[in-house]
Design a protein around this motif. Structure first.
Motif, PDB file in Angstrom:
ATOM      1  N   ALA A   1     -12.899   7.678  10.170  1.00 37.92           N
ATOM      2  CA  ALA A   1     -12.597   6.568  11.073  1.00 37.92           C
ATOM      3  C   ALA A   1     -13.414   6.613  12.359  1.00 37.92           C
ATOM      4  O   ALA A   1     -13.187   5.816  13.259  1.00 37.92           O
ATOM      5  CB  ALA A   1     -11.113   6.567  11.413  1.00 37.92           C
TER       6      ALA A   1
ATOM      7  N   ARG B   1     -10.154  11.164  11.298  1.00 36.59           N
ATOM      8  CA  ARG B   1      -9.759  10.700   9.976  1.00 36.59           C
ATOM      9  C   ARG B   1      -8.347  10.120  10.041  1.00 36.59           C
ATOM     10  O   ARG B   1      -7.506  10.558  10.832  1.00 36.59           O
ATOM     11  CB  ARG B   1      -9.822  11.834   8.947  1.00 36.59           C
ATOM     12  CG  ARG B   1     -11.209  12.445   8.808  1.00 36.59           C
ATOM     13  CD  ARG B   1     -11.289  13.393   7.635  1.00 36.59           C
ATOM     14  NE  ARG B   1     -11.210  12.719   6.360  1.00 36.59           N
ATOM     15  CZ  ARG B   1     -12.267  12.189   5.731  1.00 36.59           C
ATOM     16  NH1 ARG B   1     -13.478  12.259   6.281  1.00 36.59           N
ATOM     17  NH2 ARG B   1     -12.120  11.592   4.561  1.00 36.59           N
TER      18      ARG B   1
ATOM     19  N   ASP C   1       0.819  -1.200   0.000  1.00 34.71           N
ATOM     20  CA  ASP C   1       0.000   0.000   0.000  1.00 34.71           C
ATOM     21  C   ASP C   1       0.857   1.256   0.000  1.00 34.71           C
ATOM     22  O   ASP C   1       1.981   1.263   0.522  1.00 34.71           O
ATOM     23  CB  ASP C   1      -0.923   0.029   1.230  1.00 34.71           C
ATOM     24  CG  ASP C   1      -2.069  -0.959   1.119  1.00 34.71           C
ATOM     25  OD1 ASP C   1      -2.475  -1.269  -0.020  1.00 34.71           O
ATOM     26  OD2 ASP C   1      -2.555  -1.415   2.169  1.00 34.71           O
TER      27      ASP C   1
ATOM     28  N   ARG D   1      -5.622   7.015   4.138  1.00 33.23           N
ATOM     29  CA  ARG D   1      -6.210   5.901   3.390  1.00 33.23           C
ATOM     30  C   ARG D   1      -5.269   5.486   2.255  1.00 33.23           C
ATOM     31  O   ARG D   1      -4.565   6.328   1.677  1.00 33.23           O
ATOM     32  CB  ARG D   1      -7.560   6.286   2.805  1.00 33.23           C
ATOM     33  CG  ARG D   1      -7.514   7.382   1.746  1.00 33.23           C
ATOM     34  CD  ARG D   1      -8.882   7.621   1.148  1.00 33.23           C
ATOM     35  NE  ARG D   1      -8.896   8.718   0.195  1.00 33.23           N
ATOM     36  CZ  ARG D   1      -8.534   8.607  -1.072  1.00 33.23           C
ATOM     37  NH1 ARG D   1      -8.100   7.449  -1.536  1.00 33.23           N
ATOM     38  NH2 ARG D   1      -8.580   9.664  -1.885  1.00 33.23           N
TER      39      ARG D   1
ATOM     40  N   THR E   1      -7.240  11.222   3.345  1.00 33.66           N
ATOM     41  CA  THR E   1      -7.707  10.474   4.509  1.00 33.66           C
ATOM     42  C   THR E   1      -9.087   9.880   4.287  1.00 33.66           C
ATOM     43  O   THR E   1      -9.776  10.193   3.310  1.00 33.66           O
ATOM     44  CB  THR E   1      -7.758  11.391   5.751  1.00 33.66           C
ATOM     45  OG1 THR E   1      -8.686  12.472   5.498  1.00 33.66           O
ATOM     46  CG2 THR E   1      -6.378  11.967   6.049  1.00 33.66           C
ATOM     47  N   CYS E   2      -9.494   9.041   5.217  1.00 35.14           N
ATOM     48  CA  CYS E   2     -10.850   8.496   5.219  1.00 35.14           C
ATOM     49  C   CYS E   2     -11.416   8.596   6.633  1.00 35.14           C
ATOM     50  O   CYS E   2     -10.678   8.711   7.611  1.00 35.14           O
ATOM     51  CB  CYS E   2     -10.858   7.042   4.741  1.00 35.14           C
ATOM     52  SG  CYS E   2      -9.872   5.916   5.743  1.00 35.14           S
TER      53      CYS E   2
ATOM     54  N   TYR F   1       0.454   5.712   0.644  1.00 32.78           N
ATOM     55  CA  TYR F   1      -0.359   6.831   1.113  1.00 32.78           C
ATOM     56  C   TYR F   1       0.050   8.096   0.353  1.00 32.78           C
ATOM     57  O   TYR F   1       1.181   8.213  -0.129  1.00 32.78           O
ATOM     58  CB  TYR F   1      -0.139   7.080   2.616  1.00 32.78           C
ATOM     59  CG  TYR F   1      -0.592   5.977   3.523  1.00 32.78           C
ATOM     60  CD1 TYR F   1      -1.860   5.410   3.404  1.00 32.78           C
ATOM     61  CD2 TYR F   1       0.242   5.498   4.541  1.00 32.78           C
ATOM     62  CE1 TYR F   1      -2.279   4.403   4.263  1.00 32.78           C
ATOM     63  CE2 TYR F   1      -0.173   4.494   5.409  1.00 32.78           C
ATOM     64  CZ  TYR F   1      -1.443   3.942   5.247  1.00 32.78           C
ATOM     65  OH  TYR F   1      -1.848   2.948   6.100  1.00 32.78           O
TER      66      TYR F   1
END
Length: 225
Positions: A120, A132, A102, A135, A117-118, A104
């Motif tokens: 949370a 946040r 992954d 992600r 971001t996502c 970022y």
């Protein structure tokens, strides 16, 4: 004040590139680089490629900025050792994307750190502040989007890359394990206002402003009668 030729040569040497290697990177001939370093200016297409490769403005290369602005831009890039600038350019132009891991998208500016971001969770019972976290992104797509929106990002795949990013800042696409180990500040939860709450507050402020303006207008109208 330095000439175009002197700026190009200084950047090339600071980056640790020979004339031949720089020509290969830009897809032009070594003779072209030699001409530029004798103060023969390139066409617009090559000028943009040079500025993009060294991550400086075309105005800086052409000497169209004031002395203080040129000095500031130069110092922002040629900080520390030549090896540091060379590593910076490597992260911009000569990187690899690791498979099966992954990445970022992070950013480091003088007044804040952040990234893509996502949601949370909520940080309060009223659901006005949200939590946040970073992600994962598709690196190739994130690089393309960042280049279009904010400029070419650094790509970080090692501890040295991460340390170089902390010096230069800006935008970066960083491997998850590198971020977790060397850029831990970006892994912390971010608490910010719920966008819906922000929007509602702005709408309320606009409504109250319109009401105030309408009231003042009616007072003026009544006073004229």
């Amino acid at each position: 004040m330095e000439s175009f030729a002197e700026r190009i040569k200084e950047l090339r040497i600071a980056a640790g590139y020979s004339q031949e290697k720089l020509a290969e990177q830009l897809g032009i001939t070594m003779k072209s680089i030699q001409r530029y370093e004798k103060n023969c200016r390139p066409d617009t297409y090559v000028l943009v490629k040079l500025a993009s490769f060294f991550n400086v403005s075309t105005d800086y290369l052409l000497g169209l900025k004031s002395y203080e602005e040129q000095k500031k831009e130069r110092n922002n890039k040629l900080v520390g050792t030549k090896q540091l600038y060379a590593q910076y350019l490597k992260c911009l132009n000569d990187y690899e994307i690791a498979e099966d891991t992954d990445y970022y998208w992070i950013e480091l500016e003088s007044d804040h750190i952040g990234g893509q971001t996502c949601w949370a969770g909520w940080a309060d019972e009223e659901s006005e502040m949200e939590i946040r976290v970073l992600r994962p992104v598709i690196p190739e797509r994130a690089i393309a989007m960042c280049t279009m929106a904010k400029g070419k990002p650094m790509v970080l795949n090692s501890e040295l890359d991460a340390k170089t990013f902390l010096v230069y800042g800006g935008q970066a696409i960083v491997r998850k394990d590198i971020c977790e180990k060397y850029l831990t500040q970006f892994m912390e939860e971010m608490v910010m206002e719920n966008p819906q709450t922000v929007m509602e507050r702005k709408l309320l402020e606009e409504y109250e402003l319109r009401e105030e303006m309408s009231f003042k207008a009616s007072e003026i109208f009544e006073g004229d009668r």
